[in-house]
Scaffold this active site. Structure first.
Site, PDB file in Angstrom:
ATOM      1  N   TRP A 102      45.010  28.993  38.940  1.00  0.00           N
ATOM      2  CA  TRP A 102      43.846  29.874  38.974  1.00  0.00           C
ATOM      3  C   TRP A 102      42.817  29.479  37.927  1.00  0.00           C
ATOM      4  O   TRP A 102      41.608  29.596  38.168  1.00  0.00           O
ATOM      5  CB  TRP A 102      44.284  31.326  38.823  1.00  0.00           C
ATOM      6  CG  TRP A 102      45.089  31.766  40.001  1.00  0.00           C
ATOM      7  CD1 TRP A 102      46.428  32.035  40.029  1.00  0.00           C
ATOM      8  CD2 TRP A 102      44.623  31.932  41.350  1.00  0.00           C
ATOM      9  NE1 TRP A 102      46.818  32.364  41.309  1.00  0.00           N
ATOM     10  CE2 TRP A 102      45.738  32.318  42.139  1.00  0.00           C
ATOM     11  CE3 TRP A 102      43.378  31.800  41.961  1.00  0.00           C
ATOM     12  CZ2 TRP A 102      45.634  32.565  43.497  1.00  0.00           C
ATOM     13  CZ3 TRP A 102      43.266  32.052  43.327  1.00  0.00           C
ATOM     14  CH2 TRP A 102      44.387  32.432  44.072  1.00  0.00           C
ATOM     15  N   ASP A 172      40.510  36.211  32.859  1.00  0.00           N
ATOM     16  CA  ASP A 172      41.007  36.658  34.158  1.00  0.00           C
ATOM     17  C   ASP A 172      42.350  37.325  33.888  1.00  0.00           C
ATOM     18  O   ASP A 172      43.337  36.654  33.574  1.00  0.00           O
ATOM     19  CB  ASP A 172      41.153  35.455  35.092  1.00  0.00           C
ATOM     20  CG  ASP A 172      41.757  35.830  36.444  1.00  0.00           C
ATOM     21  OD1 ASP A 172      42.116  37.009  36.643  1.00  0.00           O
ATOM     22  OD2 ASP A 172      41.888  34.925  37.296  1.00  0.00           O
ATOM     23  N   LYS A 196      47.651  43.737  41.966  1.00  0.00           N
ATOM     24  CA  LYS A 196      48.921  43.466  41.294  1.00  0.00           C
ATOM     25  C   LYS A 196      49.348  44.641  40.423  1.00  0.00           C
ATOM     26  O   LYS A 196      50.455  45.137  40.545  1.00  0.00           O
ATOM     27  CB  LYS A 196      48.823  42.175  40.497  1.00  0.00           C
ATOM     28  CG  LYS A 196      48.632  40.941  41.387  1.00  0.00           C
ATOM     29  CD  LYS A 196      48.452  39.678  40.563  1.00  0.00           C
ATOM     30  CE  LYS A 196      48.466  38.428  41.447  1.00  0.00           C
ATOM     31  NZ  LYS A 196      47.298  38.359  42.354  1.00  0.00           N
TER      32      LYS A 196
END
Length: 361
Positions: A102, A172, A196
């Site tokens: 990511w 992030d 999540k």
């Protein structure tokens, strides 16, 4: 099957009390005669939902008045380019610390927009560790420093964040926000896809220093890619993902009801210890991907002695009601995503399954 042990990496498990509360109100929210999905986003009934979610976030994460809370669509993936459009001018450099797939994607998107640099990288270790903060390279031209706080694929996590004073620190936090106490004031921007730890997919939470918004040169940036658009309009410039924000509020109510982030963090540590101790005590039968000092409390990644045993273990797990234990295709093996809503008894059950499987093989 009436219930399962949900270890999905995302969208992930949601707290049962939050789902039950939503089920109860699904057809008639707040005596409106409508589902919350049917309410106008300009109505007073929805405004209560919107403000309630923001206030709970502010309280639970101890967000200072210097920072704004925004609800944005497009997932964390849109943030990769959005933050660069806002904060990466031509004469500056975006610094990226690579700790997994990511962070690589975040770098790739920003590189399309402006000048970037790899400030530090764990790629040579196959992303089994987190770089030491002392390894991060800076320049006088840094626009910001970007990190990914937790890495779902490789199972690594920052234990202490780098102290950045010359430029905003951007993170992030999609896969570990609300899982532990953090100092929000030390970040210029925190962004997180909800699916999540915060709620269902569809909404991304951005917590941003108001000074960054005010200083950004966005004259040539499309309206919907400006943080100022969301800030000035309370995330209501266009129709927000109302049901996702509603469920976000329900999840935050659950966190508050069980003692807040400190309580969540203690349970998360206990859950992770159950699984990591099982791995460490297996005499090498189970092998963790992440180095011990960088182990994630959200994603426990491990392999078995060979692929045949891995597949046999995953088949047995599926038969016993365990969902989502397949490792990411890039590293194989197994992965248990143990986000906030995954109960302790699910991790205890997985531990027993791992012990049983080792003893029989």
């Amino acid at each position: 099957m009436s219930s399962v042990y949900n270890f999905n990496a995302g969208p992930a498990a949601l707290p049962k009390p939050a789902l039950e509360a939503a089920e109860k109100e699904l057809l008639n929210f707040n005596q409106t005669g409508m589902s919350v999905m049917e309410l106008s986003h300009r109505s007073s009934d929805y405004d209560q939902v919107h403000q309630h979610a923001k206030q709970l976030l502010k309280t639970l994460l101890d967000i200072p008045d210097t920072h704004d809370i925004l609800f944005i669509q497009g997932g964390a993936s849109l943030q990769f380019s959005m933050l660069a459009y806002n904060f990466l001018p031509k004469n500056k450099v975006g610094q990226y610390v690579l700790t997994g797939s990511w962070s690589e994607k975040a770098l790739k998107e920003a590189s399309i927009i402006g000048q970037t640099n790899i400030a530090a990288s764990a790629k040579e270790s196959h992303y089994s560790t987190i770089p030491d903060p002392s390894e991060i390279m800076f320049t006088d031209q840094d626009a910001y420093v970007h990190i990914t706080s937790n890495n779902t694929i490789y199972g690594t996590q920052w234990k202490a964040f780098p102290q950045i004073h010359h430029a905003p620190l951007i993170a992030d936090m999609s896969s570990d926000i609300l899982s532990r106490k953090i100092d929000v004031s030390s970040f210029g921007l925190i962004y997180a896809g909800a699916q999540k730890n915060l709620g269902p997919s569809g909404v991304t939470v951005a917590i941003i220093d108001k000074k960054l918004i005010n200083e950004a040169d966005t004259e040539k940036v499309p309206t919907m890619l400006r943080y100022s658009t969301f800030s000035q309009n309370d995330s209501l410039y266009n129709t927000p993902p109302t049901f996702s924000i509603y469920l976000l509020g329900k999840v935050l109510e659950w966190v508050e009801s069980i003692g807040g982030v400190e309580s969540i963090a203690a349970v998360n540590a206990e859950k992770a210890a159950l699984l990591y101790d099982t791995i460490d005590q297996s005499d090498g039968f189970y092998k963790g991907h992440a180095e011990t000092k960088s182990r994630s409390l959200m994603n426990v990644t491990f392999t078995l002695p060979n692929e045949e045993l891995s597949q046999s273990f995953l088949r047995l797990a599926k038969e016993r009601g365990f969902v989502g234990l397949n490792g990411h295709r890039s590293i194989g093996g197994c992965r248990a995503s143990i986000y906030n809503a995954v109960p302790l008894d699910a991790c205890a059950a997985l531990r027993e399954l791992m012990i049983e499987f080792k003893q029989s093989h």
